[in-house]
Design an enzyme around this catalytic site. Structure first.
Site, mmCIF file in Angstrom:
data_model
loop_
_atom_site.group_PDB
_atom_site.id
_atom_site.type_symbol
_atom_site.label_atom_id
_atom_site.label_comp_id
_atom_site.label_asym_id
_atom_site.label_seq_id
_atom_site.Cartn_x
_atom_site.Cartn_y
_atom_site.Cartn_z
ATOM 1 N N SER A 15 0.847 -1.192 0.000
ATOM 2 C CA SER A 15 0.000 0.000 0.000
ATOM 3 C C SER A 15 0.882 1.243 0.000
ATOM 4 O O SER A 15 1.651 1.465 0.946
ATOM 5 C CB SER A 15 -0.897 0.015 1.238
ATOM 6 O OG SER A 15 -1.389 1.328 1.430
ATOM 7 N N HIS A 40 -1.188 -1.375 -4.305
ATOM 8 C CA HIS A 40 -2.454 -1.004 -3.653
ATOM 9 C C HIS A 40 -2.484 0.508 -3.451
ATOM 10 O O HIS A 40 -1.584 1.085 -2.835
ATOM 11 C CB HIS A 40 -2.561 -1.741 -2.320
ATOM 12 C CG HIS A 40 -3.873 -1.566 -1.626
ATOM 13 N ND1 HIS A 40 -5.007 -2.284 -1.953
ATOM 14 C CD2 HIS A 40 -4.232 -0.752 -0.603
ATOM 15 C CE1 HIS A 40 -5.999 -1.929 -1.159
ATOM 16 N NE2 HIS A 40 -5.565 -0.979 -0.336
ATOM 17 N N HIS A 73 -8.284 1.206 -4.145
ATOM 18 C CA HIS A 73 -9.232 1.032 -3.036
ATOM 19 C C HIS A 73 -9.885 2.382 -2.764
ATOM 20 O O HIS A 73 -9.248 3.280 -2.213
ATOM 21 C CB HIS A 73 -8.426 0.511 -1.827
ATOM 22 C CG HIS A 73 -9.223 0.346 -0.574
ATOM 23 N ND1 HIS A 73 -8.625 0.147 0.660
ATOM 24 C CD2 HIS A 73 -10.559 0.333 -0.341
ATOM 25 C CE1 HIS A 73 -9.556 0.018 1.583
ATOM 26 N NE2 HIS A 73 -10.732 0.143 1.008
ATOM 27 N N MET A 144 -11.589 -5.531 5.400
ATOM 28 C CA MET A 144 -10.777 -4.574 6.156
ATOM 29 C C MET A 144 -10.486 -5.146 7.547
ATOM 30 O O MET A 144 -11.404 -5.564 8.257
ATOM 31 C CB MET A 144 -11.506 -3.234 6.313
ATOM 32 C CG MET A 144 -11.620 -2.402 5.040
ATOM 33 S SD MET A 144 -10.045 -2.026 4.238
ATOM 34 C CE MET A 144 -9.203 -1.075 5.501
#
Ligand code: DX5
Ligand code: ZN
Length: 231
Positions: A15, A40, A73, A144
């Site tokens: 991420s 991500h 996302h 999540m």
């Protein structure tokens, strides 16, 4: 009898939220060279979650820095208004929150029609039942394991059970989608997350806050067993 098959080694999706934003292109190129599978990209709007992060212009920049799939996302309200721009910017996958969609099938369909793979996500307090009606419409279910908004938070208790539920729901529905886990993933809990049900591990802090990205990605992958039976 549910289908039985074996997952490959889990995919690792660093991420970029934990990257150095002043050198974002270099950071993305570095994790690409270090063995990442997907990139991500956490998009926050200051409404669905308090922080504001990035938009399509930055995705366009990242697109030039890597050939890897961009796993976008969207932690935003009214995601349907932004889909085309993110796909044009280079998003390969777009995941929206079930809590943020007035018409979930319409949003997932808009993502597919725009040319990206649709994913659906849910926050820790949201019942897993909220996504069940849409499993046949998705390519990815993002569970999540922190409340969204910030990197570096601890893994929320009960998230392993939710991954098991996600895997069981996939088996029962005979549909095929990735189960991705996001938040608080480190080498010490990667194996358990994969054993519970995750095929894709998102990791921000565990990759970008380490000096050696290749070693960090290897540690996440090797912390996880190579093959797990999937019920
Ligand atoms: C949280 C984001 C995550 C975050 C994970 O809202 O969706 O992708 O970057 O960060 P770590 O791995 O540091 O928990
Ligand atoms: Zn995320």
């Amino acid at each position: 009898m549910p289908l039985r098959y074996y997952t490959a080694v889990p995919l690792i999706a660093p991420s970029i939220l934990a990257a150095d934003f002043g050198r974002l292109g270099d950071e993305v190129a570095a994790v690409t060279a270090a063995g990442a599978d997907w990139i991500h990209v956490d998009v926050m709007d200051g409404h669905f979650v308090p922080p504001i992060t990035i938009g399509p212009a930055v995705v366009r920049g990242i697109r030039k820095a890597t050939p890897l799939p961009l796993d976008v996302h969207l932690m935003i309200e009214h995601p349907e208004r932004q889909i085309d721009e993110f796909v044009k910017a280079g998003a390969d996958r777009i995941t929206v929150h079930v809590e943020a969609c007035a018409d979930v099938p319409a949003v997932l369909d808009a993502i597919r029609r725009a040319g990206a793979k649709p994913g659906l996500s849910l926050n820790p307090p949201t019942s897993m039942e909220a996504v069940r009606p849409f499993l046949h419409l998705i390519d990815l279910l993002l569970v999540m394991s922190v409340n969204p908004g910030w990197g570096g938070q601890p893994f929320v208790d009960g998230s392993m059970e939710r991954l098991s539920t996600a895997r069981a729901m996939r088996g029962e529905s005979a549909t095929r989608f990735h189960v991705e886990v996001d938040g608080g993933i480190y080498p010490h809990n990667a194996a358990a997350a994969v054993a519970a049900g995750a095929d894709v591990l998102v990791a921000g802090t565990a990759v970008f806050k380490e000096h050696d990205y290749a070693a960090a990605i290897r540690a996440l992958r090797e912390g996880a067993p190579a093959a797990q039976p999937v019920a």
